[in-house]
Structures are given as C-alpha cells and as structure tokens.
Design a protein around this motif. Structure first.
Motif, PDB file in Angstrom:
ATOM      1  N   ALA A   1       1.238  -0.956  -0.339  1.00 26.53           N
ATOM      2  CA  ALA A   1      -0.266   0.161   0.068  1.00 26.53           C
ATOM      3  C   ALA A   1       0.715   1.082  -0.208  1.00 26.53           C
ATOM      4  CB  ALA A   1      -1.214  -0.131   0.994  1.00 26.53           C
ATOM      5  N   PHE A   2       1.845   1.339   0.999  1.00 28.29           N
ATOM      6  CA  PHE A   2       2.529   1.984   0.987  1.00 28.29           C
ATOM      7  C   PHE A   2       3.535   2.594  -0.113  1.00 28.29           C
ATOM      8  CE2 PHE A   2       2.542   2.756   5.733  1.00 28.29           C
ATOM      9  CZ  PHE A   2       1.863   3.409   6.146  1.00 28.29           C
ATOM     10  N   GLU A   3       4.177   1.599  -0.661  1.00 27.56           N
ATOM     11  CA  GLU A   3       5.011   1.396  -2.292  1.00 27.56           C
ATOM     12  C   GLU A   3       4.160   1.831  -3.095  1.00 27.56           C
ATOM     13  OE1 GLU A   3       8.650   1.646  -4.221  1.00 27.56           O
ATOM     14  OE2 GLU A   3       7.999   0.459  -1.894  1.00 27.56           O
ATOM     15  N   LEU A   4       2.776   2.047  -3.446  1.00 28.47           N
ATOM     16  CA  LEU A   4       2.143   2.424  -4.768  1.00 28.47           C
ATOM     17  C   LEU A   4       1.359   3.740  -4.215  1.00 28.47           C
ATOM     18  CD1 LEU A   4       0.543  -1.122  -5.546  1.00 28.47           C
ATOM     19  CD2 LEU A   4       2.707  -0.186  -6.535  1.00 28.47           C
ATOM     20  N   MET A   5       1.083   4.153  -3.462  1.00 34.48           N
ATOM     21  CA  MET A   5       0.618   5.077  -3.050  1.00 34.48           C
ATOM     22  C   MET A   5       1.229   6.517  -2.831  1.00 34.48           C
ATOM     23  SD  MET A   5      -2.485   5.206  -0.129  1.00 34.48           S
ATOM     24  CE  MET A   5      -2.577   6.452  -0.715  1.00 34.48           C
ATOM     25  N   ALA A   6       2.755   5.670  -2.916  1.00 32.75           N
ATOM     26  CA  ALA A   6       3.534   6.981  -2.543  1.00 32.75           C
ATOM     27  C   ALA A   6       4.434   7.188  -3.881  1.00 32.75           C
ATOM     28  CB  ALA A   6       5.079   6.349  -1.569  1.00 32.75           C
TER      29      ALA A   6
ATOM     30  N   GLY B   1      -8.958   1.347   7.189  1.00 31.52           N
ATOM     31  CA  GLY B   1      -9.044   2.882   7.550  1.00 31.52           C
ATOM     32  C   GLY B   1      -8.126   3.383   7.173  1.00 31.52           C
ATOM     33  N   MET B   2      -8.204   5.137   6.910  1.00 33.03           N
ATOM     34  CA  MET B   2      -7.450   5.864   6.068  1.00 33.03           C
ATOM     35  C   MET B   2      -7.529   6.265   6.081  1.00 33.03           C
ATOM     36  SD  MET B   2      -5.058   6.247   2.518  1.00 33.03           S
ATOM     37  CE  MET B   2      -7.452   5.936   1.134  1.00 33.03           C
ATOM     38  N   GLN B   3      -6.509   7.724   6.808  1.00 30.22           N
ATOM     39  CA  GLN B   3      -6.401   9.091   7.170  1.00 30.22           C
ATOM     40  C   GLN B   3      -4.829   9.895   6.911  1.00 30.22           C
ATOM     41  OE1 GLN B   3      -6.030   9.955  10.958  1.00 30.22           O
ATOM     42  NE2 GLN B   3      -6.587  12.436  10.537  1.00 30.22           N
ATOM     43  N   LEU B   4      -6.216  10.563   5.712  1.00 32.05           N
ATOM     44  CA  LEU B   4      -4.369  11.655   5.166  1.00 32.05           C
ATOM     45  C   LEU B   4      -4.654  12.694   5.644  1.00 32.05           C
ATOM     46  CD1 LEU B   4      -6.201  10.052   1.653  1.00 32.05           C
ATOM     47  CD2 LEU B   4      -3.572   9.516   2.800  1.00 32.05           C
TER      48      LEU B   4
ATOM     49  N   VAL C   1       2.800  15.040   1.736  1.00 26.43           N
ATOM     50  CA  VAL C   1       1.260  14.060   2.495  1.00 26.43           C
ATOM     51  C   VAL C   1       1.369  13.560   3.975  1.00 26.43           C
ATOM     52  CG1 VAL C   1      -0.913  12.510   1.471  1.00 26.43           C
ATOM     53  CG2 VAL C   1      -0.360  14.347   0.028  1.00 26.43           C
ATOM     54  N   ARG C   2       0.777  13.148   5.052  1.00 29.76           N
ATOM     55  CA  ARG C   2       1.061  12.223   5.942  1.00 29.76           C
ATOM     56  C   ARG C   2      -0.150  11.340   5.669  1.00 29.76           C
ATOM     57  NH1 ARG C   2       2.153  14.443  11.359  1.00 29.76           N
ATOM     58  NH2 ARG C   2      -0.168  14.894  11.276  1.00 29.76           N
ATOM     59  N   VAL C   3       0.194   9.599   5.583  1.00 31.86           N
ATOM     60  CA  VAL C   3      -0.648   8.573   5.117  1.00 31.86           C
ATOM     61  C   VAL C   3      -0.945   7.883   6.604  1.00 31.86           C
ATOM     62  CG1 VAL C   3      -1.593   6.508   3.688  1.00 31.86           C
ATOM     63  CG2 VAL C   3      -0.552   8.264   2.117  1.00 31.86           C
ATOM     64  N   ILE C   4      -1.749   7.158   6.602  1.00 31.39           N
ATOM     65  CA  ILE C   4      -1.998   6.635   8.192  1.00 31.39           C
ATOM     66  C   ILE C   4      -3.089   5.797   7.848  1.00 31.39           C
ATOM     67  CG2 ILE C   4      -2.153   6.410  10.483  1.00 31.39           C
ATOM     68  CD1 ILE C   4      -2.004   9.455  10.916  1.00 31.39           C
ATOM     69  N   LEU C   5      -2.512   3.832   7.883  1.00 26.17           N
ATOM     70  CA  LEU C   5      -3.440   3.090   7.338  1.00 26.17           C
ATOM     71  C   LEU C   5      -3.880   2.740   8.660  1.00 26.17           C
ATOM     72  CD1 LEU C   5      -1.630   2.107   4.232  1.00 26.17           C
ATOM     73  CD2 LEU C   5      -3.703   3.636   4.657  1.00 26.17           C
ATOM     74  N   ASP C   6      -4.803   1.797   9.379  1.00 25.94           N
ATOM     75  CA  ASP C   6      -5.455   0.628  10.160  1.00 25.94           C
ATOM     76  C   ASP C   6      -5.331  -0.494   9.462  1.00 25.94           C
ATOM     77  OD1 ASP C   6      -4.952   2.892  12.128  1.00 25.94           O
ATOM     78  OD2 ASP C   6      -7.384   3.513  11.042  1.00 25.94           O
ATOM     79  N   LEU C   7      -4.614  -1.159  10.105  1.00 27.92           N
ATOM     80  CA  LEU C   7      -5.032  -2.668   9.033  1.00 27.92           C
ATOM     81  C   LEU C   7      -5.277  -3.575   9.883  1.00 27.92           C
ATOM     82  CD1 LEU C   7      -1.716  -1.071   8.303  1.00 27.92           C
ATOM     83  CD2 LEU C   7      -2.083  -2.949   6.999  1.00 27.92           C
TER      84      LEU C   7
ATOM     85  N   THR D   1      -2.061   0.432  13.195  1.00 31.28           N
ATOM     86  CA  THR D   1      -1.770   1.653  12.414  1.00 31.28           C
ATOM     87  C   THR D   1      -0.585   1.341  12.251  1.00 31.28           C
ATOM     88  OG1 THR D   1      -3.406   2.339  14.273  1.00 31.28           O
ATOM     89  CG2 THR D   1      -2.296   3.543  13.206  1.00 31.28           C
ATOM     90  N   MET D   2       0.048   2.374  10.540  1.00 31.35           N
ATOM     91  CA  MET D   2       1.130   2.224  10.271  1.00 31.35           C
ATOM     92  C   MET D   2       0.975   4.115  10.041  1.00 31.35           C
ATOM     93  SD  MET D   2       2.927  -0.111  10.903  1.00 31.35           S
ATOM     94  CE  MET D   2       2.648  -2.082  11.481  1.00 31.35           C
ATOM     95  N   MET D   3       2.062   4.955   9.700  1.00 30.60           N
ATOM     96  CA  MET D   3       2.502   6.070   9.357  1.00 30.60           C
ATOM     97  C   MET D   3       3.811   6.230   8.002  1.00 30.60           C
ATOM     98  SD  MET D   3       2.391   9.421  11.304  1.00 30.60           S
ATOM     99  CE  MET D   3       4.038   9.285  11.872  1.00 30.60           C
ATOM    100  N   HIS D   4       3.019   6.699   7.121  1.00 32.11           N
ATOM    101  CA  HIS D   4       4.527   7.100   6.274  1.00 32.11           C
ATOM    102  C   HIS D   4       3.898   8.646   5.326  1.00 32.11           C
ATOM    103  CE1 HIS D   4       7.151   6.226   3.174  1.00 32.11           C
ATOM    104  NE2 HIS D   4       6.367   6.434   2.374  1.00 32.11           N
TER     105      HIS D   4
END
Length: 345
Positions: free
Chosen positions: A60-65, A269-272, A309-315, A331-334
């Motif tokens: 997720a982080f690799e493709l979004m980033a 979940g995703m918070q941007l 952009v700060r990407v916060i994902l709930d897994l 919960t991970m953040m990038h």
C-alpha cells in the motif's frame, strides 16, 4: 528311580498399580507435547498474520507513495499545461485544473466512487484522494512533430501506446494533455492526435497554450524541440468493501469506476493529512482535507499548494489470533513529499 525336582519358574510382570502409574506419566507427557504443539501452531499463525499485515502495508505505501510523489508533475517540469481532451473540465479524472492531488475528508463525496456497503463501494468515515500525473511512465522522446497533420514521430516503434490512450506531451516551455486517435505499438513510430468524434476525443488539432477547448482552435504548438511523451494517469484511492465482507485499499485508474483494483486486503481505515506551503513558508502543521484547512489544491504556480502528505493506515489481521480470540490490529504511518513542488534555490 529317583525323580529330579526342577525349581518352579517365576513369572514377573507389572502390577495394576504400576500400570496405572505408567499410563498417568505417559498421559502427562502427551499433554505436554500437545501444549507445545498448540503453542507453536498459535505462534506460527500470529507470525503469519503479522507478516501478511506488514506485506499489505508495504504494498500500500509503496504504490501510494510512488503516485503521490509524482502528483501534478511532468518530465519537463513546466507549469504551462493545455488540456485539449473533450469534456476535460467536467470529467472527474481528466480535469487537470482541479489539481495534481485532491483530498477528500471522511464524509466528503469522492466523484469516482460513492459510499455504500456492496463490494467495491467506499466505506463511510474513511478518507480518499485523487492523484493526477504525467510522470509515472518511461519517457518517450519526440523526434518530429507536424502540427498541421497532428502527428508525432517518436524514437521507437515499441512505445506501448495505442489508440484511445490519454497522453501528456511537454518540453521546457509547454505541456499538453490529449487523446491518441491512432497508434500501433510495435509497427509504427507515428502517433496521431487529430480531432475525433469518439469519446472523449480531442477538441482541436492544435496543442496550444490555451487551457480550454473554446479558445484552443488555431493555437498550434510545435513540440519538435527536445520534447517528451508520457501516459497521463489519474487515480482515486479509497477504502472499500471486498468480496469477503471485509475492507481493503482500492484504486480506480483513469475513471474506470466500475472496475476498481483491490490493492491491499485488511486495510480497514485510512486518514490523509496534508502539509501546505505559501511561497517558501510551510504551514505549522499537517491538516485534514477540509475547506477551512486547505484553501487551494491547485497546481503550481499557485501561491499556496500541498507539498507533502501524511498517510495513516489502519490494518486488521485475516484470522482471530490475538488475545481473547480477537484479530490483530495495527496503525502505520508514512510521509511522502511531492517531488515537483520542492523548493529549488
């Protein structure tokens, strides 16, 4: 005759008490082995689920980033972009003027996908984002351009471009977004961009400086001088329901809202949050994608623009392997900076 007397043969064996003691000890040993096996099996399941969650996060982080980093960019770095695709100003994915990146807060409507509960529908209360760029593909060099015939000649016949593709062409001064009307990869190095009645098609043969179809006619621009050609790409990222009733991270490419791609399962979940900069002065903190915090999503040379952009994902894990038979949650953040909006001194 004297008969010899043989000693009586003795019979040795386990008594009932001894047998019960042996069986009890054996049972304790089996129980111990069973506990070790179950503990190892549980540990394996936990590690397997954690590994799967980490892999989903990495994907997720690799493709979004990768896409966020290139948002609003092109190989030439020019900010003068003409969009001559028919209906671009009313299209949710073709409209370059709405910004290379555009965030949607948890209750904001995403144009490409509505809230719902069916497979692929967006989950209410989760953020979303759209990204537009002309920088994600291998650059194709233009060796000749005939504006009158609306034809590009490129440096290879294996360019991978076919009729109907939406491309971006640029040089040091100008860029343009258009739709290919005729191209055959592997056969011809010529790519046509004339007017077309097919949807959406181009509103004019001229790839000129005006940014709308009403004024582009007659403003033809020659891209023969060291120009590049790339595929235009627009994506919408959101959290949706998957075919197993759970949640996943989805992506819609170039307006194909009926065919969303499931990128990572178990992303619930995703918070941007976005960092803006006015001139050379960055904002004091990241902000959610609401109108009161983000005044403008416009591309450069806009005075205020999003620069990170700060990407916060709930897994959530696939199996209930946590304590009290619950699923694992992380919960991970990038944080990703937009490459084409960095300050160059």
């Amino acid at each position: 005759m004297t008969m010899s007397r043989h000693p009586k043969t003795s019979q040795a064996g386990l008594t009932l008490i001894e047998l019960m003691i042996a069986m009890t000890l054996g049972l304790f040993l089996l129980l111990g082995l069973a506990n070790v096996f179950l503990a190892q099996r549980q540990s394996f399941r936990v590690n397997e689920n954690l590994s799967q969650m980490q892999n989903n996060t990495r994907v997720a982080f690799e493709l979004m980033a990768r896409e966020i980093r290139e948002a609003g960019g092109n190989p030439c770095g020019t900010t003068q972009v003409a969009n001559v695709v028919n209906g671009a100003s009313t299209s949710s994915w073709l409209n370059w003027d709405t910004g290379g990146i555009r965030g949607y807060d948890d209750n904001d409507v995403l144009p490409d996908k509505a809230f719902g509960t069916t497979t692929g529908a967006r989950v209410a209360g989760t953020d979303a984002v759209t990204i537009r760029t002309g920088s994600l593909n291998n650059n194709i060099v233009i060796t000749a351009h005939d504006p009158a015939s609306a034809e590009f000649t490129v440096n290879t016949t294996t360019h991978g471009i076919v009729s109907g593709d939406v491309l971006m062409v640029c040089d040091y001064k100008q860029a343009a977004i258009f739709q290919v009307t005729n191209a055959v990869s592997g056969t011809s190095a010529v790519i046509e961009h004339d007017t077309s009645t097919s949807a959406p098609g181009n509103c004019s043969e001229g790839l000129g400086f005006p940014t709308d179809c009403a004024s582009v006619t007659g403003n033809q621009y020659d891209f023969s001088n060291n120009a590049f050609l790339t595929k235009f790409r627009s994506t919408a990222w959101y959290i949706g329901y998957n075919d197993q009733g759970g949640r996943s991270l989805f992506r819609i490419v170039n307006g194909a809202k009926d065919s969303p791609e499931e990128i990572a399962r178990g992303v619930t979940g995703m918070q941007l949050q976005y960092l803006t900069r006015t001139g050379k002065n960055p904002a004091a903190s990241y902000a959610d994608a609401d109108a009161s915090a983000i005044a403008s999503w416009n591309n450069p040379p806009a005075a205020t623009q999003v620069v990170a952009v700060r990407v916060i994902l709930d897994l959530e894990s696939r199996d209930a392997v946590g304590s009290d038979a619950a699923t694992l949650k992380r919960t991970m953040m990038h944080v990703v900076s937009l490459r084409h909006r960095e300050i160059v001194e």
